[in-house]
Design a protein around this motif. Structure first.
Motif, mmCIF file in Angstrom:
data_model
loop_
_atom_site.group_PDB
_atom_site.id
_atom_site.type_symbol
_atom_site.label_atom_id
_atom_site.label_comp_id
_atom_site.label_asym_id
_atom_site.label_seq_id
_atom_site.Cartn_x
_atom_site.Cartn_y
_atom_site.Cartn_z
ATOM 1 N N ALA A 31 0.880 -1.175 0.000
ATOM 2 C CA ALA A 31 0.000 0.000 0.000
ATOM 3 C C ALA A 31 0.914 1.220 0.000
ATOM 4 N N ASP A 32 1.417 1.551 -1.180
ATOM 5 C CA ASP A 32 2.450 2.576 -1.294
ATOM 6 C C ASP A 32 1.948 3.925 -1.801
ATOM 7 N N ASN A 33 0.627 4.105 -1.853
ATOM 8 C CA ASN A 33 0.096 5.431 -2.162
ATOM 9 C C ASN A 33 -1.198 5.620 -1.375
ATOM 10 N N MET A 34 -1.735 6.827 -1.392
ATOM 11 C CA MET A 34 -2.900 7.148 -0.563
ATOM 12 C C MET A 34 -4.126 6.319 -0.956
ATOM 13 N N HIS A 35 -4.331 6.099 -2.247
ATOM 14 C CA HIS A 35 -5.482 5.318 -2.698
ATOM 15 C C HIS A 35 -5.400 3.877 -2.192
ATOM 16 N N ARG A 36 -4.227 3.253 -2.331
ATOM 17 C CA ARG A 36 -4.052 1.875 -1.862
ATOM 18 C C ARG A 36 -4.197 1.784 -0.344
ATOM 19 N N ALA B 231 -6.043 3.687 1.572
ATOM 20 C CA ALA B 231 -7.469 3.809 1.873
ATOM 21 C C ALA B 231 -8.190 2.504 1.571
ATOM 22 N N MET B 232 -7.879 1.880 0.459
ATOM 23 C CA MET B 232 -8.508 0.605 0.113
ATOM 24 C C MET B 232 -8.124 -0.486 1.114
ATOM 25 N N LEU B 233 -6.860 -0.491 1.542
ATOM 26 C CA LEU B 233 -6.401 -1.478 2.526
ATOM 27 C C LEU B 233 -7.164 -1.305 3.839
ATOM 28 N N ARG B 234 -7.380 -0.055 4.256
ATOM 29 C CA ARG B 234 -8.108 0.210 5.502
ATOM 30 C C ARG B 234 -9.572 -0.210 5.412
ATOM 31 N N SER C 73 -5.647 -8.745 3.840
ATOM 32 C CA SER C 73 -5.146 -7.413 4.162
ATOM 33 C C SER C 73 -4.255 -7.442 5.397
ATOM 34 N N ASP C 74 -3.094 -6.782 5.296
ATOM 35 C CA ASP C 74 -2.220 -6.626 6.458
ATOM 36 C C ASP C 74 -1.827 -5.161 6.601
ATOM 37 N N CYS D 87 0.405 -4.130 3.467
ATOM 38 C CA CYS D 87 0.270 -4.640 2.105
ATOM 39 C C CYS D 87 -0.980 -5.486 1.957
ATOM 40 N N LEU D 88 -1.261 -5.840 0.707
ATOM 41 C CA LEU D 88 -2.394 -6.677 0.371
ATOM 42 C C LEU D 88 -1.874 -7.908 -0.345
ATOM 43 N N TYR D 89 -2.307 -9.082 0.105
ATOM 44 C CA TYR D 89 -1.980 -10.342 -0.563
ATOM 45 C C TYR D 89 -3.155 -10.688 -1.468
#
Length: 148
Positions: A51-56, A58-61, A82-83, A89-91
């Protein structure tokens, strides 16, 4: 697209997993246990996406942490894990990767259960003599009452 949250454990392996987790929990931190699970996910074929940007981020959360979520994408299931805490990161895995992961977990739980069973019977000097009867009170007719 339909989002379905999967149960994190199966009923038939739930007790074993709980027993193993309680034994392992004494010697492993939650982060170490999560990392071990994530190592198994990667070995099973799940891809790691940071999750290396703001969009990712937010999606991870928006996903439940450390739980499997299934997404139907064009008639095929995609499994998400989701971790947000350990790796951020997301698996992402296919049905095949998920099946491989579940099979590995089943084999690991079985091996852990066999090891625990072997450890339970490793003291030949212990006997039921002091407990009464061949198996102790509470295990015979009347649960240890008269006639046992």
């Amino acid at each position: 697209m339909k989002l379905v949250v999967m149960l994190s454990g199966m009923f038939r392996t739930g007790f074993t997993a709980l027993a193993v987790a309680s034994v392992l929990g004494a010697c492993a931190t939650p982060q170490q246990m999560i990392q071990a699970r994530e190592d198994r996910l990667a070995a099973a074929g799940f891809e790691v996406h940071p999750a290396d940007n703001m969009h990712r981020k937010a999606m991870l959360r928006s996903l439940p942490p450390h739980r499997f979520v299934v997404r139907d994408v064009h008639g095929s299931y995609v499994y998400l894990y989701s971790d947000p805490l350990v790796c951020g990161c997301l698996y992402v895995g296919t049905q095949k990767a998920y099946n491989t992961y579940r099979q590995e977990m089943f084999q690991q739980n079985l091996a852990d259960e066999q090891q625990m069973t072997a450890q339970m019977y490793d003291n030949p000097a212990w006997s039921f003599g002091g407990w009464g009867g061949p198996w102790g009170p509470g295990f015979g007719p009347g649960f240890g009452g008269p006639g046992f």
